[in-house]
Write a protein that holds these residues in place. Structure first.
Motif, PDB file in Angstrom:
ATOM      1  N   GLU A 255      -0.963  -8.807  -3.473  1.00 53.72           N
ATOM      2  CA  GLU A 255      -0.461  -7.434  -3.600  1.00 53.72           C
ATOM      3  C   GLU A 255      -1.596  -6.433  -3.471  1.00 53.72           C
ATOM      4  OE1 GLU A 255       2.312  -4.625  -6.521  1.00 53.72           O
ATOM      5  OE2 GLU A 255       1.786  -6.674  -7.151  1.00 53.72           O
ATOM      6  N   TYR A 256      -2.739  -6.773  -4.065  1.00 54.25           N
ATOM      7  CA  TYR A 256      -3.905  -5.885  -3.996  1.00 54.25           C
ATOM      8  C   TYR A 256      -4.342  -5.675  -2.545  1.00 54.25           C
ATOM      9  CZ  TYR A 256      -8.805  -4.458  -4.344  1.00 54.25           C
ATOM     10  OH  TYR A 256     -10.007  -3.810  -4.181  1.00 54.25           O
ATOM     11  N   LEU A 257      -4.422  -6.758  -1.785  1.00 49.34           N
ATOM     12  CA  LEU A 257      -4.841  -6.649  -0.386  1.00 49.34           C
ATOM     13  C   LEU A 257      -3.846  -5.823   0.430  1.00 49.34           C
ATOM     14  CD1 LEU A 257      -6.153 -10.264   0.344  1.00 49.34           C
ATOM     15  CD2 LEU A 257      -7.504  -8.180  -0.018  1.00 49.34           C
ATOM     16  N   GLU A 258      -2.562  -5.965   0.107  1.00 49.15           N
ATOM     17  CA  GLU A 258      -1.569  -5.193   0.848  1.00 49.15           C
ATOM     18  C   GLU A 258      -1.681  -3.702   0.527  1.00 49.15           C
ATOM     19  OE1 GLU A 258       3.094  -5.286   0.661  1.00 49.15           O
ATOM     20  OE2 GLU A 258       2.361  -6.622   2.229  1.00 49.15           O
ATOM     21  N   LEU A 259      -1.938  -3.389  -0.736  1.00 44.90           N
ATOM     22  CA  LEU A 259      -2.121  -1.987  -1.117  1.00 44.90           C
ATOM     23  C   LEU A 259      -3.343  -1.390  -0.421  1.00 44.90           C
ATOM     24  CD1 LEU A 259      -1.346  -1.989  -4.960  1.00 44.90           C
ATOM     25  CD2 LEU A 259       0.157  -1.335  -3.076  1.00 44.90           C
ATOM     26  N   VAL A 260      -4.412  -2.151  -0.378  1.00 43.53           N
ATOM     27  CA  VAL A 260      -5.629  -1.668   0.277  1.00 43.53           C
ATOM     28  C   VAL A 260      -5.395  -1.451   1.766  1.00 43.53           C
ATOM     29  CG1 VAL A 260      -8.006  -2.250   0.888  1.00 43.53           C
ATOM     30  CG2 VAL A 260      -7.190  -2.686  -1.429  1.00 43.53           C
ATOM     31  N   ASN A 519       2.748  -0.160  10.276  1.00 43.90           N
ATOM     32  CA  ASN A 519       2.925   1.221   9.826  1.00 43.90           C
ATOM     33  C   ASN A 519       2.625   1.448   8.359  1.00 43.90           C
ATOM     34  OD1 ASN A 519       5.058   0.127   8.487  1.00 43.90           O
ATOM     35  ND2 ASN A 519       6.639   1.467   9.324  1.00 43.90           N
ATOM     36  N   GLY A 520       2.096   0.436   7.667  1.00 41.17           N
ATOM     37  CA  GLY A 520       1.604   0.687   6.324  1.00 41.17           C
ATOM     38  C   GLY A 520       2.615   0.619   5.220  1.00 41.17           C
ATOM     39  N   TYR A 521       3.827   0.047   5.439  1.00 41.71           N
ATOM     40  CA  TYR A 521       4.693  -0.208   4.300  1.00 41.71           C
ATOM     41  C   TYR A 521       3.994  -1.218   3.410  1.00 41.71           C
ATOM     42  CZ  TYR A 521       8.939   1.737   6.442  1.00 41.71           C
ATOM     43  OH  TYR A 521       9.891   2.532   6.984  1.00 41.71           O
ATOM     44  N   SER A 522       4.295  -1.242   2.169  1.00 45.82           N
ATOM     45  CA  SER A 522       3.741  -2.284   1.312  1.00 45.82           C
ATOM     46  C   SER A 522       4.840  -2.898   0.481  1.00 45.82           C
ATOM     47  CB  SER A 522       2.657  -1.714   0.404  1.00 45.82           C
ATOM     48  OG  SER A 522       3.179  -0.764  -0.459  1.00 45.82           O
ATOM     49  N   ASN A 523       4.816  -4.208   0.370  1.00 43.21           N
ATOM     50  CA  ASN A 523       5.841  -4.915  -0.374  1.00 43.21           C
ATOM     51  C   ASN A 523       5.709  -4.590  -1.861  1.00 43.21           C
ATOM     52  OD1 ASN A 523       7.802  -6.628  -1.155  1.00 43.21           O
ATOM     53  ND2 ASN A 523       6.783  -8.515  -0.490  1.00 43.21           N
ATOM     54  N   GLY A 524       6.847  -4.360  -2.502  1.00 48.22           N
ATOM     55  CA  GLY A 524       6.833  -4.020  -3.916  1.00 48.22           C
ATOM     56  C   GLY A 524       6.319  -2.641  -4.168  1.00 48.22           C
ATOM     57  N   PHE A 525       6.267  -1.827  -3.172  1.00 45.82           N
ATOM     58  CA  PHE A 525       5.605  -0.520  -3.306  1.00 45.82           C
ATOM     59  C   PHE A 525       6.603   0.572  -2.963  1.00 45.82           C
ATOM     60  CE2 PHE A 525       3.058   2.939  -1.628  1.00 45.82           C
ATOM     61  CZ  PHE A 525       2.088   3.037  -2.587  1.00 45.82           C
TER      62      PHE A 525
END
Length: 531
Positions: A255-260, A519-525
């Motif tokens: 999750e951290y990597l996806e947010l970054v 496009n920068g969507y993030s899972n759980g975000f």
């Protein structure tokens, strides 16, 4: 939004990250959602005090004299632009402050923006409770409006970013639930203070808004900022540490990597408002704007702002009108709980379409009863018809509370991609506040001129918005935000034409088989939600 300057391989789309429902998440969400409590209290209290004779005598003597004039039209005795400005000035101030709040939310963080909102609320409450003239009263309302602008920008973002994916809908609606609780609390306070005969009951009503204001301020001091906000501002390690705390696990690396990664891509967008106008973002923009306009054109805020005035207009009398308002406030709270339970089970479209039928029929029935039984100079409704009107108003409010109330905010929050999320939220809040201001400023004048036809006016809008939902609003239930493009927009019979040549997150790279983050969507975000 998320931030940071680090590139990394994002996990495959559609994977649900490991996350426990931790006490810190629940406490943080409850504290943050008190922003909704403040907003709701203000909506409920303004209508109550404008029906109090002592308040009218001090600040609006012209209206007070009209309420005593038996020859004046029942529908027109509260028609006064100054009285309407007392209610609507808050929303105009909220509209302007939203633009500043968008900047502070991004640069200073969600937590500090909530703290600023709390300070605005407290100062505004003090001025209102101590008001000696109309100018002091309006300045207090304007400061409260600034608080609304900052809170409505930061609180839904905070709730969205801190919530685990599987309870996203329920926690997002927590803000709307607090709005309804605030309205009920205000109705109960007004019912009690209206009985104070010494002329200062309205000061208690306005002053008790300090309770939710203090709760929001203290809450903002206690909670931690979201990992998304910390990463956005370059505090990567702190963001990762907070992510571990709120998820209740050390396994937060995916999750951290996806947010970054989402943050890196979002930072590449230099002009989010210009990007928002691109063809591929048109479906989300149109739906977000339409939902805010339609939400106000249901007539709900007209009824919630002015419920005591409205019931008094229908001949209920002071105590009876406030008592009826308490009943409608309680129905509002209970019905919002229905939405919390059902939104992720039944889906968004089912709730909106069912509510459209219920709201349309109840408003038409109210218009028929008032058209037959309430004339310009009648003594009001017979008790049997009066009870029927209250039941019909409750039927209308319950339908709104489990549909257009929370979903008008939740659906836009699920559709904007990360690169336009901040701009999209600003547009969403601004459109909502513009139309809230228009309805608040115009309703009593419309009631005077349309009479019972005001309910037919709003029922016509309900019919239009129901057809919009039927044909143009896709279902977003249980669809990860990063997969909206592939699973929603590209498959919708109308909106797919705007997606030509656009690949959303989760598209598989045909060369190397990697899942790309286009496009920068993030899972759980989840972005914004339920103001």
């Amino acid at each position: 939004m998320a931030g940071g300057g680090l590139s990394a391989s994002a996990p495959p789309a559609g994977v649900e990250f490991e996350a426990k429902i931790t006490p810190i998440v629940i406490i943080s969400c409850i504290m943050a959602a008190t922003g909704g409590l403040m907003f709701g209290y203000d909506v409920g209290v303004s209508g109550g005090v404008t029906a109090m004779p002592d308040f009218l005598k001090k600040f609006f003597p012209v209206v007070y004299r009209k309420t005593l004039d038996k020859d004046d039209s029942n529908y027109c005795k509260y028609d006064n632009q100054g009285l309407q400005l007392f209610t609507s000035s808050l929303y105009l101030a909220g509209l302007v402050s939203t633009f500043f709040a968008s900047y502070t939310t991004r640069k200073l963080g969600r937590r500090l923006t909530m703290l600023i909102a709390g300070v605005f609320f407290i100062v505004g409450v003090v001025l209102n409770a101590a008001a000696q003239d109309l100018a002091m009263l309006i300045i207090g309302r304007i400061l409260l409006g600034c608080g609304v602008g900052f809170a409505n920008q930061a609180v839904p973002l905070f709730l969205s970013e801190i919530a685990p994916t599987r309870i996203r809908g329920g926690l997002n609606i927590l803000f709307q639930l607090n709005v309804t609780i605030g309205i009920l609390f205000a109705n109960l306070v007004n019912y009690g203070t209206a009985k104070i005969t010494s002329g200062w009951g309205w000061r208690i009503s306005l002053g008790l808004a300090g309770v939710p204001a203090l709760l929001l301020t203290v809450g903002a001091l206690i909670v931690t900022d979201t990992p998304n906000s910390l990463i956005e501002r370059g505090r990567l390690e702190e963001g990762k540490a907070v992510l571990r705390r709120i998820r209740g696990t050390d396994n937060v690396e995916p999750e951290y990597l996806e947010l970054v990664e989402a943050s890196r891509i979002a930072k590449e967008v230099k002009h989010p408002f210009r990007n928002l106008m691109k063809r591929r973002n048109r479906p989300q923009l149109v739906i977000a704007v339409a939902l805010q306009i339609f939400q106000q054109c249901t007539g709900i805020n007209a009824i919630m702002f002015y419920a005591p005035v409205l019931f008094d207009t229908l001949g209920f009398g002071g105590d009876a009108s406030l008592y009826s308002t308490v009943i409608t406030g309680a129905v509002n709270v209970v019905s919002t709980l229905v939405s919390v339970y059902s939104v992720d089970k039944l889906g968004r479209r089912v709730l909106l379409l069912e509510a459209g039928i219920q709201m349309f029929l109840s408003q038409v029935a109210i218009a028929i009863i008032l058209g037959i039984k309430v004339t310009d100079n009648s003594n009001g409704l017979h008790s049997g018809f009066g009870i029927l009107v209250v039941v019909l108003v409750c039927t209308f409010i319950s339908a709104f509370a489990w549909s257009w109330g929370p979903l008008g905010w939740l659906i836009p929050s699920e559709t904007f991609p990360l690169e336009t999320r901040s701009a999209g939220q600003s547009v969403t809040v601004c459109v909502n506040l513009v139309f809230t201001f228009v309805i608040a400023q115009a309703f009593l004048s419309m009631l005077c001129h349309f009479k019972f036809g005001i309910f037919l006016f709003f029922s016509g809008w309900v019919l239009i918005m129901s057809f919009f939902v039927l044909f143009l609003l896709p279902e977003t239930k249980n669809i990860p935000i990063e997969e909206m493009t592939e699973r929603v927009w590209k498959k919708h019979w109308f909106w797919k034409r705007y997606m030509d040549g656009y690949e959303g997150v989760g598209a598989v790279d045909s060369i190397n088989g990697d899942h790309s983050k286009k496009n920068g969507y993030s899972n759980g975000f989840d972005p914004i939600s339920n103001l």
